[in-house]
Scaffold this active site. Structure first.
Site, PDB file in Angstrom:
ATOM      1  CG  ASP A  25      -1.763   1.213   1.379  1.00  0.00           C
ATOM      2  OD1 ASP A  25      -1.664   2.109   0.510  1.00  0.00           O
ATOM      3  OD2 ASP A  25      -2.546   1.289   2.357  1.00  0.00           O
ATOM      4  CD  GLU A 184      -4.875   3.432  -2.554  1.00  0.00           C
ATOM      5  OE1 GLU A 184      -5.686   4.282  -2.145  1.00  0.00           O
ATOM      6  OE2 GLU A 184      -3.711   3.707  -2.897  1.00  0.00           O
ATOM      7  CG  ASP A 206      -9.462   4.325   0.422  1.00  0.00           C
ATOM      8  OD1 ASP A 206      -8.909   4.990   1.317  1.00  0.00           O
ATOM      9  OD2 ASP A 206      -8.833   3.602  -0.371  1.00  0.00           O
TER      10      ASP A 206
END
Lengths: 633, 192
Positions: A25, A184, A206
């Site tokens: 990430d 993501e 998100d």
């Protein structure tokens, strides 16, 4: 390599060998690396047990850069050489950056991408990101005790082609093989969905450090189907810090600040924001360069008030994503919260009110993306265990099109199309005798070219002269599973062809990447060469074995002379393998792979077509499932 | 069969690609009908992507990756076409040898075109006046008409095999579809 193993999906060349793959990430504020060990995904911490790596790089004169907490430590004393939030610069030109004035960096415009002047020279955002990725790679290889076969790297769903390309370039530069760029929110949905055996429609909200994404997914019997996505790649936790920062300047009546003071106060602003997650008020105390003392208290009420428009700004893409999916709020079974910025109480409240249900917070919002990426990486690397029969179907976030007459956009692929996707459109010439056609590829939802993102330009030349309107120019767009676009054009009456993998105007040229790679390799040690020979010999051996077994199984697909060419390729490779000449082995491998490429394609095509051709797909799926079980013991 | 034309890298690959040009219905093993079992379509689609999707071939060679991408692309295209009733109808017309002439819709009866214009004006008016209820009512009326037309279309295509009349119905539905998205846009504009 392992060119032929795909003919038996789910069965790896060496079933007992666990391949080392990670999910990364690469965040605006923090980055993480995770992996799957014995079927469980976990984040890999650093030597001090800290899971997060602050996405900060400090460049030093004549020394290698420092990444993470140590870089952050130098932030107040050396602000212009400590690069933070570099993700916001990825694939961007200098004119596109908001609050550029309040950043302590020395920007350089350059021909395409922006770059930053540091004591260690001029750095592009791709290079800075590569330094972060390299640090994570080192961490992972130390923890796992071996070299990685590849990584899944997450990007905001709302990243455009230029930003995706830049991320991939950074990974290449860091010596990582990218198994997939994964959105993501999709990664988060994967981690959440598999963990909770969720079924139905879910929204993933998100809010990261610098980007906002919303995705609507349908989870159904192991298939994670993204129905729509939306967002804002210039909205995140950083903006909340910025609001506090502005409030401080106003409340304390400060004069224009130096770079150091600005950085210092921004840090205070961020600390205040985090403090407010669990408290009703936060003190902000700082002494600035002029000797003035800032001593303020920020209450939750004030914080909520000064950031209200930011929170509202997130709900607009949420509405649009729901509409694009053809769904209403009532259809959404749960809302998964992702990103550190969703910890803010006012965000939780606004999302809860909008969706009329309490948001789901049972996974660590800071880790869930990395965990999802690790799960995907594990699968892509070929470590499939029985029960891993899930699939991700993702979409492109923004429409792709071409500029037409008058600066208008002709949309070729609409947003939220499931990838991979291809579309072709026919165009013609508008002048008599016109022999070239300029194509301008853009991305975005607006009707005017000027309002969309320019991805690249290319020209189709040598069109035979014809009267206006007689030429038939077929322009094909192909978006791959990473969401990256390539475009080709062909004049169909003459067969003149031209194609580009869209190298965005803001991306790096292949030459630039090659140069950077060389620079970074120059520092590498000598014994890597010997290891490379060993690895090549192993790879060559595997290739030979794979081809031999493929020839036994499907040799009937080949003409005799083709088979002969493959056999002689094998003989040449086997001869080269005996020596230590790395280049000779690599060349023979390449040749053999090229020679067998079409054969591999034919075999795979046979496999898929057999599976599709009206036979009972259920039965085949069962077969596959059982062969997987057999392979993974 | 396919192997016979294998003459080298690129060419072999092109040959492979040509082979998957079966029609969308055949691809999913569904009857060539407008009335479609959408649950079955969904199910078949997912099963095929499980086999063809590039994620299944991440460790494979470049050629295989490309074939996988081509197949997955093909399956996506077919699915999107059959899933949407309007696109499915247009596709059936295409299979029947009728290419829809959307650009020159002058053949549409005048009263239909007038009705369209009136509706469009009503939408614009309600949008200006921020009449949410009015927009919602319009939305339901148009949707209702579309529903009836889809039923008629199903009869024309599946039972009567009257492609000429079906074409007329498809063109009308395209108008209505556009209208629905305009009302949608207007509603969203009001929300913001």
């Amino acid at each position: 390599m392992a060119l032929f193993q795909i003919a038996e999906p789910g069965e790896s060349a060496a079933p007992h060998q666990h391949k080392l793959a990670v999910g990364i990430d690469l965040g605006t504020t923090n980055s993480l690396v995770a992996t799957v060990k014995s079927g469980v995904a976990s984040v890999l911490p650093d030597a001090l047990g800290r899971p997060l790596l602050p996405s900060a790089v400090r460049y030093r004169d004549g020394e290698s850069p420092v990444v993470g907490y140590d870089a952050l430590a130098g932030q107040s004393s050396d602000p212009s050489n400590v690069i933070v939030s570099v993700k916001r610069f990825m694939g961007r030109s200098i004119d596109e950056l908001p609050y550029r004035e309040s950043m302590p960096y020395r920007f350089e415009a350059g021909p395409g991408a922006l770059s930053l002047k540091t004591v260690a020279g001029v750095k592009t955002p791709v290079e800075v990101s590569a330094d972060i990725l390299r640090e994570l790679r080192t961490r992972a290889e130390a923890a796992l005790g071996g070299e990685l076969v590849g990584a899944v790297i997450t990007v905001p769903a709302y990243f455009d082609d230029a930003q995706r390309q830049a991320t991939k370039d950074a990974a290449r530069l860091a010596g990582l093989s990218v198994l997939r760029l994964l959105n993501e929110p999709t990664a988060a949905a994967l981690a959440y969905g598999l963990d909770n055996a969720a079924e139905g429609v879910y929204a993933v909200y998100d809010l990261g450090g610098g980007t906002f994404d919303i995705s609507i997914l349908r989870l159904s019997r192991g298939v994670f189907e993204v129905l729509s996505t939306g967002g804002d790649s210039f909205l995140g936790g950083d903006d909340f810090d910025q609001r506090i920062f502005c409030w401080v300047i106003e409340a304390a009546k400060l004069k224009p600040l130096s770079g150091e003071d600005a950085r210092h106060l921004l840090t205070c602003a961020r600390e205040a924001k985090e403090f407010l997650t669990n408290h009703g008020a936060a003190p902000i105390v700082a002494r600035i360069g002029s000797g003035e003392l800032v001593d303020l208290e920020l209450t939750t009420e004030t914080f909520t008030e000064i950031t209200r428009t930011l929170v509202e700004k997130t709900l607009k893409p949420v509405r649009r994503a729901l509409r694009d999916a053809g769904l209403s709020i009532a259809d959404v079974k749960g809302v998964v919260m992702v990103g550190g910025a969703t910890r803010m109480p006012q965000v939780q409240r606004a999302v809860g009110e909008f969706f009329e249900k309490a948001p789901l917070n049972n996974l660590d919002p800071e880790k869930v993306v990395a965990l999802g990426a690790a799960i995907q990486a594990n699968l892509l690397a070929g470590n499939r265990a029985s029960g891993d029969d899930w699939l991700l179907l993702d979409v492109i976030p923004l429409s792709l099109g071409l500029e037409t007459m008058g600066g208008l956009v002709e949309r070729i692929i609409p947003r939220n199309s499931t990838i991979p996707v291809a579309r072709a459109q026919e165009f013609t010439t508008f002048r008599d005798g016109q022999t070239a056609l300029a194509l301008h590829v853009v991305q975005g939802e607006r009707e005017l070219v000027g309002d969309c993102r320019s991805l690249g330009r290319f020209e189709l030349r040598k069109i035979p002269p014809m009267v206006a309107g007689a030429a038939r120019i077929r322009v094909s767009f192909q978006v791959d599973a990473d969401g990256l676009l390539s475009v080709s054009a062909r004049e169909t009456t003459s067969g003149v062809e031209s194609s580009i993998a869209v190298k965005p105007s803001y991306g790096l040229s292949d030459d630039a990447i090659a140069r950077m790679l060389k620079d970074s390799l120059d520092h590498a040690k000598d014994d890597t060469a010997r290891r490379a020979v060993k690895e090549l010999q192993v790879e060559a051996q595997r290739l030979v074995e794979a081809i031999r077994s493929a020839l036994v199984a499907d040799g009937d697909l080949l003409l005799p002379d083709a088979r002969e060419r493959i056999e002689s390729g094998i003989a040449r490779l086997q001869a080269a393998m005996l020596g230590e000449d790395r280049h000779a082995i690599a060349r023979c491998i390449d040749e053999l792979e090229t020679e067998t490429g079409a054969f591999a394609a034919l075999r795979m095509d046979r496999t898929i077509r057999d599976a599709f051709s009206g036979k009972k797909i259920d039965a085949i799926a069962r077969e596959l499932a059982s062969s997987e079980k057999g392979g993974e013991t | 069969m396919v192997g016979v034309v294998w003459v080298g890298g690129r060419m072999g690959f092109e040959r492979v690609l040509m082979d998957f040009n079966v029609d969308h219905f055949a691809l999913f093993g569904l009857p060539e009908k407008f009335r479609t079992d959408t649950d079955l379509l969904d199910k078949r689609y997912r099963e095929m992507q499980v086999l063809a999707h590039p994620d299944r071939y991440a460790g494979a060679g470049d050629e295989e990756k490309r074939v996988s991408m081509q197949w997955a692309t093909r399956v996506n295209e077919a699915y999107q076409t059959l899933k949407n009733p309007l696109r499915r109808a247009a596709y059936l017309m295409l299979l029947a040898g009728r290419k829809l002439d959307v650009e020159s819709n002058t053949a549409m009866p005048t009263e239909f075109l007038i009705e369209q214009m009136e509706w469009r004006e009503a939408v614009a008016e309600a949008r200006r006046a921020r009449e949410q209820t009015e927009l919602e009512q319009l939305y339901h009326r148009v949707k209702q008409q579309m529903k009836c037309r889809y039923e008629r279309l199903a009869n024309l295509l599946d039972d009567e095999a009257d492609t000429a009349l079906a074409e007329d119905e498809v063109l009308r539905l395209m108008f209505l579809d556009k209208l629905v998205s305009e009302i949608d846009d207007a509603l969203v504009a009001l929300e913001a």
